[in-house]
Design a protein around this motif. Structure first.
Motif, PDB file in Angstrom:
ATOM      1  N   GLN A  44     -78.602  24.538  23.290  1.00 36.10           N
ATOM      2  CA  GLN A  44     -79.782  24.526  24.142  1.00 36.10           C
ATOM      3  C   GLN A  44     -79.675  25.598  25.221  1.00 36.10           C
ATOM      4  O   GLN A  44     -78.788  25.558  26.070  1.00 36.10           O
ATOM      5  CB  GLN A  44     -79.950  23.149  24.804  1.00 36.10           C
ATOM      6  CG  GLN A  44     -80.231  22.022  23.832  1.00 36.10           C
ATOM      7  CD  GLN A  44     -81.567  22.195  23.133  1.00 36.10           C
ATOM      8  OE1 GLN A  44     -82.530  22.686  23.707  1.00 36.10           O
ATOM      9  NE2 GLN A  44     -81.625  21.774  21.873  1.00 36.10           N
ATOM     10  N   PHE A  45     -80.574  26.562  25.176  1.00 39.65           N
ATOM     11  CA  PHE A  45     -80.657  27.571  26.221  1.00 39.65           C
ATOM     12  C   PHE A  45     -81.661  27.100  27.266  1.00 39.65           C
ATOM     13  O   PHE A  45     -82.778  26.712  26.933  1.00 39.65           O
ATOM     14  CB  PHE A  45     -81.104  28.913  25.631  1.00 39.65           C
ATOM     15  CG  PHE A  45     -81.134  30.038  26.635  1.00 39.65           C
ATOM     16  CD1 PHE A  45     -79.964  30.691  26.974  1.00 39.65           C
ATOM     17  CD2 PHE A  45     -82.325  30.426  27.222  1.00 39.65           C
ATOM     18  CE1 PHE A  45     -79.980  31.726  27.889  1.00 39.65           C
ATOM     19  CE2 PHE A  45     -82.345  31.460  28.147  1.00 39.65           C
ATOM     20  CZ  PHE A  45     -81.178  32.112  28.475  1.00 39.65           C
ATOM     21  N   ARG A  46     -81.266  27.164  28.553  1.00 30.33           N
ATOM     22  CA  ARG A  46     -82.095  26.579  29.599  1.00 30.33           C
ATOM     23  C   ARG A  46     -82.507  27.632  30.636  1.00 30.33           C
ATOM     24  O   ARG A  46     -81.712  28.478  31.032  1.00 30.33           O
ATOM     25  CB  ARG A  46     -81.349  25.434  30.283  1.00 30.33           C
ATOM     26  CG  ARG A  46     -80.982  24.308  29.334  1.00 30.33           C
ATOM     27  CD  ARG A  46     -80.179  23.228  30.016  1.00 30.33           C
ATOM     28  NE  ARG A  46     -78.904  23.725  30.511  1.00 30.33           N
ATOM     29  CZ  ARG A  46     -78.045  23.004  31.241  1.00 30.33           C
ATOM     30  NH1 ARG A  46     -78.340  21.745  31.534  1.00 30.33           N
ATOM     31  NH2 ARG A  46     -76.911  23.521  31.644  1.00 30.33           N
ATOM     32  N   MET A  47     -83.779  27.538  31.059  1.00 32.53           N
ATOM     33  CA  MET A  47     -84.321  28.415  32.096  1.00 32.53           C
ATOM     34  C   MET A  47     -84.947  27.561  33.196  1.00 32.53           C
ATOM     35  O   MET A  47     -85.243  26.376  32.989  1.00 32.53           O
ATOM     36  CB  MET A  47     -85.386  29.349  31.503  1.00 32.53           C
ATOM     37  CG  MET A  47     -84.878  30.265  30.401  1.00 32.53           C
ATOM     38  SD  MET A  47     -86.200  31.245  29.631  1.00 32.53           S
ATOM     39  CE  MET A  47     -86.750  32.244  31.031  1.00 32.53           C
ATOM     40  N   THR A  48     -85.157  28.155  34.355  1.00 35.27           N
ATOM     41  CA  THR A  48     -85.807  27.436  35.443  1.00 35.27           C
ATOM     42  C   THR A  48     -87.274  27.179  35.100  1.00 35.27           C
ATOM     43  O   THR A  48     -87.908  27.960  34.382  1.00 35.27           O
ATOM     44  CB  THR A  48     -85.736  28.227  36.756  1.00 35.27           C
ATOM     45  OG1 THR A  48     -86.328  29.516  36.565  1.00 35.27           O
ATOM     46  CG2 THR A  48     -84.287  28.395  37.204  1.00 35.27           C
ATOM     47  N   THR A  49     -87.790  26.095  35.623  1.00 38.84           N
ATOM     48  CA  THR A  49     -89.185  25.748  35.350  1.00 38.84           C
ATOM     49  C   THR A  49     -90.148  26.635  36.127  1.00 38.84           C
ATOM     50  O   THR A  49     -91.175  27.070  35.606  1.00 38.84           O
ATOM     51  CB  THR A  49     -89.437  24.275  35.711  1.00 38.84           C
ATOM     52  OG1 THR A  49     -88.549  23.452  34.945  1.00 38.84           O
ATOM     53  CG2 THR A  49     -90.876  23.874  35.413  1.00 38.84           C
ATOM     54  N   ASN A  50     -89.833  26.922  37.386  1.00 31.37           N
ATOM     55  CA  ASN A  50     -90.696  27.741  38.235  1.00 31.37           C
ATOM     56  C   ASN A  50     -90.132  29.147  38.375  1.00 31.37           C
ATOM     57  O   ASN A  50     -88.925  29.322  38.597  1.00 31.37           O
ATOM     58  CB  ASN A  50     -90.840  27.109  39.618  1.00 31.37           C
ATOM     59  CG  ASN A  50     -91.528  25.754  39.556  1.00 31.37           C
ATOM     60  OD1 ASN A  50     -90.892  24.714  39.644  1.00 31.37           O
ATOM     61  ND2 ASN A  50     -92.842  25.778  39.377  1.00 31.37           N
ATOM     62  N   SER A  51     -91.003  30.130  38.260  1.00 30.30           N
ATOM     63  CA  SER A  51     -90.605  31.522  38.432  1.00 30.30           C
ATOM     64  C   SER A  51     -91.634  32.245  39.280  1.00 30.30           C
ATOM     65  O   SER A  51     -92.805  31.837  39.362  1.00 30.30           O
ATOM     66  CB  SER A  51     -90.472  32.231  37.074  1.00 30.30           C
ATOM     67  OG  SER A  51     -89.449  31.650  36.298  1.00 30.30           O
TER      68      SER A  51
END
Length: 236
Positions: free
Chosen positions: A167-174
């Motif tokens: 699972q690759f994860r990124m921030t929800t808000n950018s």
């Protein structure tokens, strides 16, 4: 290749304006359109996204200096436009929309499961200033710039699994800054606007692997930020 295709579509869309310039056509469509205090519309378009990585140690991969190989694809945009006229040459625009895209990339250092396909859906909200030239017949070039924020509905930020579980994860808000250009084309019934805009993230969007600070996947990344190229066709 993807950027070349987007640029080709943009230039094909402005051929009617070029034809009008050289034909000497003086019929003015919608002469009072830009005198409205408020105007509304919608847009459809294409995007291509990339991920930019800053590393703590660029010698970790001597052959390329990079831990990741990123492959861009073409996605789709759709949204609404609200335009506030500030002066003859300046407008304030709000363009909330949704973009769908996919980024494929691979970890060079890791063994085993090294490929990731990131399918993202962004709710994207730019606030832009549009600087226009004087209208010439039925077209008006402009440049545009501003800031934006987005909500990544596919971020996986709160997923307890990390890259060791695939699972690759990124921030929800950018948060982003944006800059671009385009041409307003005044047609008989409406205004049609093809435009190209670069979108550049300001914040670090990578969520590190929780259980291993020295993770082979994220341990060497100092900052990861997305960047994109948007080709939009606006109807007002």
């Amino acid at each position: 290749m993807k950027k070349t295709l987007i640029l080709a579509i943009f230039f094909l869309s402005i051929l009617p304006a070029q034809a009008q310039i050289f034909s000497g056509d003086k019929v003015i469509n919608n002469p009072n359109f830009d005198m409205q205090r408020w105007s509304w519309g919608y847009f459809l378009g294409f995007n291509t996204y990339d991920l930019n990585f800053d590393y703590k140690d660029y010698s970790a991969n001597p052959s390329t200096g990079k831990d990741f190989s990123v492959d861009r694809t073409i996605g789709f945009n759709v949204g609404l436009v609200g335009n506030l006229r500030l002066s003859d040459h300046l407008d304030l625009r709000l363009e909330p929309g949704v973009s769908f895209n996919r980024i494929n990339f691979q970890f060079w250092k890791a063994d085993g499961d090294t490929f990731r396909e990131i399918n993202s859906t962004y709710v994207h909200v730019p606030l832009l200033l549009k600087f226009s030239t004087t209208r010439i017949n039925n077209f008006k070039p402009f440049v545009v710039g501003g800031v934006s924020t987005s909500l990544n509905l596919s971020s996986n930020e709160n997923n307890p699994e990390d890259n060791y579980e695939g699972q690759f994860r990124m921030t929800t808000n950018s948060y982003y800054y944006e800059i671009g250009f385009g041409i307003d084309l005044y047609l008989y019934y409406f205004k049609f606007t093809p435009s190209i805009r670069g979108v550049f993230a300001i914040n670090d969007e990578l969520v590190r692997d929780d259980n291993d600070p020295a993770s082979m996947y994220t341990g060497n990344v100092d900052k990861m930020s997305s960047r994109g190229l948007f080709l939009n066709f606006t109807f007002q």
